[in-house]
Design a protein around this motif. Structure first.
Motif, short mmCIF file in Angstrom:
data_model
loop_
_atom_site.label_atom_id
_atom_site.label_comp_id
_atom_site.label_asym_id
_atom_site.label_seq_id
_atom_site.Cartn_x
_atom_site.Cartn_y
_atom_site.Cartn_z
N ALA A 70 0.84 -1.21 0.00
CA ALA A 70 0.00 0.00 0.00
C ALA A 70 0.87 1.25 0.00
O ALA A 70 0.53 2.27 -0.61
N LEU A 71 2.02 1.19 0.69
CA LEU A 71 2.96 2.31 0.62
C LEU A 71 3.52 2.45 -0.78
O LEU A 71 3.74 3.56 -1.28
N TRP A 72 3.79 1.31 -1.42
CA TRP A 72 4.22 1.33 -2.82
C TRP A 72 3.17 2.06 -3.66
O TRP A 72 3.50 2.88 -4.51
N GLY A 73 1.89 1.75 -3.42
CA GLY A 73 0.82 2.39 -4.17
C GLY A 73 0.81 3.89 -3.99
O GLY A 73 0.67 4.66 -4.95
N LYS A 74 0.97 4.35 -2.74
CA LYS A 74 1.00 5.79 -2.49
C LYS A 74 2.20 6.44 -3.17
O LYS A 74 2.11 7.56 -3.68
N ALA A 75 3.31 5.73 -3.19
CA ALA A 75 4.50 6.25 -3.88
C ALA A 75 4.24 6.39 -5.37
O ALA A 75 4.63 7.38 -6.00
N MET A 76 3.53 5.41 -5.96
CA MET A 76 3.25 5.47 -7.38
C MET A 76 2.33 6.63 -7.72
O MET A 76 2.47 7.26 -8.77
N VAL A 77 1.38 6.91 -6.83
CA VAL A 77 0.50 8.07 -7.04
C VAL A 77 1.34 9.34 -7.13
O VAL A 77 1.13 10.19 -8.02
N LEU A 78 2.29 9.49 -6.22
CA LEU A 78 3.14 10.68 -6.23
C LEU A 78 4.00 10.75 -7.48
O LEU A 78 4.19 11.83 -8.07
N LEU A 79 4.53 9.60 -7.91
CA LEU A 79 5.38 9.60 -9.10
C LEU A 79 4.59 9.93 -10.36
O LEU A 79 5.09 10.62 -11.26
#
Length: 463
Positions: free
Chosen positions: A185-194
């Motif tokens: 889920a942290l990976w997902g939030k990082a992808m949103v930012l990227l």
């Protein structure tokens, strides 16, 4: 949609074991038609939405519709998908359905990035990246409430629409509330930012990328065996942090965790190529093709041979692809570089014109370009592109890097260095292959060229 599964992030259409590719523009057109299924959209509406800000003729729309129909196996006379309404426009008559639902187990497939203003884009991101989605699947089939929420958020990431990104981010937050240790889920939030960073200015993108890196590093602490987290860390260390030692570690760890995932080998090959390790890059690319044979037509191998200073072998690889499928934009871009390297400017110019046509340039602009070539060859064409401020990727990436490469061809080394410095300030990803790309050979004795290499953390091939 009917018998086809449409994957926008891969620009692909799949039916059973058959996969077909669409160029970026026809895919965007198909998506727009899908958003208005069973509605008649006028040519003016379609041109205004898909070719925003460009002066184009109706011909580009006709060509794009034809490409979509060809990929779908559709007929204008007896349409199953796209109906032409003479004097009115076009209508998608086969309404799509969203797949998969969040509660449906799915086959673990990874989409290849539409190398972003790199492939995305890297000299591969020359294809993928101008709209590089930077997505790869993390996690597995839902097994908990948190995992289920995560999968819903991940699904929304693929749409790349602003409102969907906000919803995805909210779902990832909810997933973390259910399961605070859910690194994916942290990976997902990082992808949103990227993804947000790809559509903002350089100044605005930097803090977003820094936040994304913090989330990815935290995700790694929670799930050290998550291959998607390792891969994204490797890509960020490579392309933005410029920490090549750590990038190599993360790429190799991702492959160790999930060696059957073709995207791991694909991106690792791009890293190895930038490092001048052509033999290892070729092995990684062969592995990628073995695992994802449907992407054989992506001219990765040809580019590796070109950077390895084997342009004839590179051309041979392109000819194999041309014999198998209809050349697309990435093919033409690769052909331009390789044929110029071979000194075959007349053939290279043919692919420049094909790139212009596929990119939506007008008939008048193409005619003017022909006149420039007649007057002074590619040297004059590229000087004219700079004069006209044509910033599109027509085989040599987007401006300002494109202008640097045009200036090299025009024998203007000082101007080329000036544009390279601007490309470095703009942090154009394609510069990471500058040390190995033979196109820059005319600048290799220039002290400022070595200064730029040092700023990038790169070494000339001999070192």
């Amino acid at each position: 949609m009917g018998e086809w599964q449409v994957c926008p992030t891969q620009n692909s259409l799949t039916r059973g074991n058959e996969t077909r590719q669409l160029e970026h523009t026809p895919m965007q057109l198909l998506l727009f038609l899908a958003q208005h299924a069973n509605q008649t959209l006028s040519k003016e509406q379609l041109l205004a939405h898909i070719w925003t800000g460009k002066v184009v003729s109706e011909e580009v729309l006709t060509v794009a519709i034809s490409n979509i129909r060809k990929a779908l196996g559709d007929s204008a006379r007896t349409p199953k998908y796209i109906k032409t309404l003479p004097g009115k426009g076009y209508c998608l008559i086969c309404p799509p359905t969203a797949l998969p639902s969040a509660n449906t187990p799915v086959e673990k497939k990874r989409p290849l990035w539409h190398f972003a203003p790199l492939l995305l884009l890297v000299p591969l991101l020359w294809w993928f990246w101008p709209n590089m989605a930077q997505l790869t699947v993390a996690g597995a089939v839902p097994s908990s409430a948190g995992q289920d929420l995560y999968n819903q958020g991940r699904f929304l990431l693929f749409s790349q629409e602003d409102n969907h990104l906000l919803r995805a981010d909210s779902l990832f937050d909810q997933a973390l509330q259910q399961d605070p240790q859910l690194g994916s889920a942290l990976w997902g939030k990082a992808m949103v930012l990227l993804l947000k960073a790809e559509n903002t200015s350089l100044e605005q993108a930097a803090p977003l990328r820094n936040q994304a890196m913090q989330l990815l590093e935290e995700a790694e602490q929670r799930e050290s065996d998550n291959a998607a987290v390792q891969l994204q860390l490797g890509w960020q260390y490579f392309t933005h942090q410029r920490d090549f030692r750590l990038a190599r570690q993360k790429f190799e760890r991702a492959i160790e965790l999930d060696g059957r995932d073709p995207i791991q080998h694909f991106l690792y090959a791009q890293f190895l190529m930038a490092m001048g390790e052509n033999d290892a890059a070729l092995l990684a690319t062969r592995r990628y093709i073995d695992l994802a044979p449907q992407y054989y037509a992506v001219p990765v191998v040809a580019w590796i041979y070109n950077t390895a200073r084997q342009p004839q072998q590179a051309l041979s690889e392109l000819e194999k692809i041309a014999a198998l499928t209809e050349p697309d934009l990435s093919f033409h871009h690769s052909a331009i570089k390789i044929l110029e390297n071979l000194g075959q400017d007349q053939r290279a110019f043919h692919h420049v014109l094909q790139s212009m046509q596929l990119s939506g340039f007008t008939a008048e602009q193409i005619s003017q370009t022909r006149a420039q070539f007649t007057a002074g060859g590619l040297t004059q064409v590229y000087a004219w592109f700079i004069e006209q401020k044509i910033s599109d990727n027509l085989g040599h990436y987007a401006a300002p890097l494109a202008y640097a490469r045009y200036a090299i061809k025009a024998n203007q080394p000082e101007q080329a260095i000036k544009w390279l410095q601007q490309a470095q300030q703009a942090r154009q990803i394609e510069l990471l292959w500058m040390a190995v790309d033979p196109y820059y050979d005319p600048l290799r004795l220039h002290p400022d060229f070595h200064l730029i290499l040092n700023q990038l953390g790169l070494k000339p091939p001999s070192q």
